[in-house]
Design a protein around this motif. Structure first.
Motif, PDB file in Angstrom:
ATOM      1  N   SER A 233      22.133 -34.866  20.616  1.00  0.00           N
ATOM      2  CA  SER A 233      21.584 -34.179  19.449  1.00  0.00           C
ATOM      3  C   SER A 233      21.589 -32.660  19.570  1.00  0.00           C
ATOM      4  CB  SER A 233      20.156 -34.651  19.163  1.00  0.00           C
ATOM      5  OG  SER A 233      19.319 -34.419  20.284  1.00  0.00           O
ATOM      6  N   LEU A 234      21.524 -32.131  20.789  1.00  0.00           N
ATOM      7  CA  LEU A 234      21.324 -30.692  20.958  1.00  0.00           C
ATOM      8  C   LEU A 234      22.322 -30.066  21.926  1.00  0.00           C
ATOM      9  CD1 LEU A 234      17.419 -30.625  21.266  1.00  0.00           C
ATOM     10  CD2 LEU A 234      18.785 -30.020  19.247  1.00  0.00           C
ATOM     11  N   ILE A 235      22.617 -28.783  21.673  1.00  0.00           N
ATOM     12  CA  ILE A 235      23.424 -27.946  22.559  1.00  0.00           C
ATOM     13  C   ILE A 235      22.517 -26.849  23.106  1.00  0.00           C
ATOM     14  CG2 ILE A 235      25.318 -26.301  22.703  1.00  0.00           C
ATOM     15  CD1 ILE A 235      26.574 -27.800  20.287  1.00  0.00           C
ATOM     16  N   ASN A 236      22.467 -26.716  24.411  1.00  0.00           N
ATOM     17  CA  ASN A 236      21.728 -25.621  25.027  1.00  0.00           C
ATOM     18  C   ASN A 236      22.648 -24.415  25.165  1.00  0.00           C
ATOM     19  OD1 ASN A 236      19.050 -26.930  26.085  1.00  0.00           O
ATOM     20  ND2 ASN A 236      20.689 -28.365  26.578  1.00  0.00           N
ATOM     21  N   PHE A 237      22.144 -23.249  24.824  1.00  0.00           N
ATOM     22  CA  PHE A 237      22.935 -22.063  25.122  1.00  0.00           C
ATOM     23  C   PHE A 237      22.049 -20.831  25.212  1.00  0.00           C
ATOM     24  CE2 PHE A 237      22.681 -21.776  20.613  1.00  0.00           C
ATOM     25  CZ  PHE A 237      23.125 -20.542  20.161  1.00  0.00           C
TER      26      PHE A 237
END
Length: 347
Positions: A233-237
């Motif tokens: 569900s999520l992209i870390n950046f």
């Protein structure tokens, strides 16, 4: 009227397809050049000038950013094509009154790689998934990250999404939604209102590393991706504490349709994608190498580079097969023994 030299119909015929390569001829500034033959309304158009006699920057236009182009070989911020409009149609796109060399110079041959996401959200809606528009992320069954998405377009059939964020500061611990419902394996992103490199995430290099689309560098180490793998569900950046606008193109493998993968070079390397590719992009990760793009419309021996303005050239090293592609010869860019490579292929 533009001349469509030939085009490829994708394997997904029921909804018109999700990827096509279209060849066309520029019309200069004389009226609207109607580029047809995609078979669907594209959400991402990646255009590259072809002739050996002249070079041209490869430019991306998408349905969320509208009439704005980003060049994949440059750090430039996005810009609007002067005195012109590039607009998507139900079978390709139109270029109106525009003779610039990168997209529509008179009598010059171009290739347009057309990708279908979920369509642009309607009106003030925020999300479009597989052609259905939703007012909010929650209405679409999605959860926003700590960096709220401004617009999101998702094609779950081929594992491709486009996300835009406006006026955001992605520092350590921040994340954003991608909408795919599965873990993205390749992510290509860029600040759109700033001079900045294209930053690339790949599942096949460490989460602490990154690649740059506009350069030929090997993988480098920095915490652009928060040193953390994305989730379904999520992209870390964590790019910067400064406030920028962004675009992200996320890709995930879908059986029989698309494949994000890797291989190690060696004599007669064979890559199994599970389908016959129509388009493949390859990049070596452990040494300097360009981003090579092959497709089955221009011919398997002809390549273009995503990270340079160079013209189309010939390197007889990739053979498409019914189940993937073969690399025929030892080549430092595509198949050196011990070299590590990533690729994205689509049917």
């Amino acid at each position: 009227m533009g001349l469509n030299e030939k085009f490829f119909k994708s394997a997904d015929e029921e909804d018109g397809g999700f990827f096509n390569t279209v060849l066309y001829t520029g019309s200069g500034s004389s009226g609207t050049n109607e580029i047809t033959g995609a078979g669907f309304e594209p959400d991402l158009i990646w255009i590259k000038r072809r002739p050996f006699s002249s070079a041209g920057n490869p430019g991306m236009v998408d349905s969320l950013r509208g009439n704005q182009v980003l060049f994949t070989n440059l750090e430039l911020a996005q810009l609007a094509p002067s005195n012109a409009t590039i607009s998507m149609t139900n079978d390709g796109f139109d270029i109106s009154t525009y003779g610039a060399s990168w997209a529509n110079q008179n009598n010059i041959s171009y290739v347009a790689w057309c990708f279908k996401a979920g369509g642009a959200p309607s009106g003030s809606d925020k999300v479009s998934i597989d052609g259905t528009s939703y007012a909010t992320m929650s209405a679409a069954g999605l959860t926003d990250g700590s960096l709220a998405i401004d617009k999101l377009s998702v094609n779950t059939s081929c594992g491709f999404s486009i996300a835009t964020l406006d006026n955001k500061s992605p520092s350590t611990g921040k994340n954003m939604a991608h909408g795919l419902g599965v873990v993205p394996e390749l992510i290509i992103g860029k600040p759109t209102n700033q001079v900045h490199r294209w930053i690339v995430y790949s599942k096949d290099i460490p989460a602490t590393d990154f690649l740059t689309m506009n350069e030929n560098y090997a993988k480098q180490t920095a915490s652009f991706w928060g040193n953390t793998r994305p989730t379904n569900s999520l992209i870390n950046f964590a790019w910067t504490a400064s406030t920028y606008d962004y675009v992200f193109y996320s890709f995930a493998s879908v059986a029989g349709v698309s494949k994000v993968g890797s291989y190690t070079g060696g004599s007669g390397a064979t890559v199994n994608t599970g389908f016959e590719p129509s388009w493949v992009m390859i990049k070596r990760t452990n040494s300097t190498s360009d981003w090579f793009i092959y497709d089955n419309v221009r011919g398997e021996d002809e390549y273009l580079l995503a990270n340079t303005n160079g013209a189309e050239n010939t390197l007889d090293n990739v053979d498409f097969t019914g189940t993937g592609f073969n690399l025929k010869a030892s080549n430092a860019s595509l198949n050196v023994t011990g070299g590590t490579y990533i690729y994205y292929a689509i049917a």
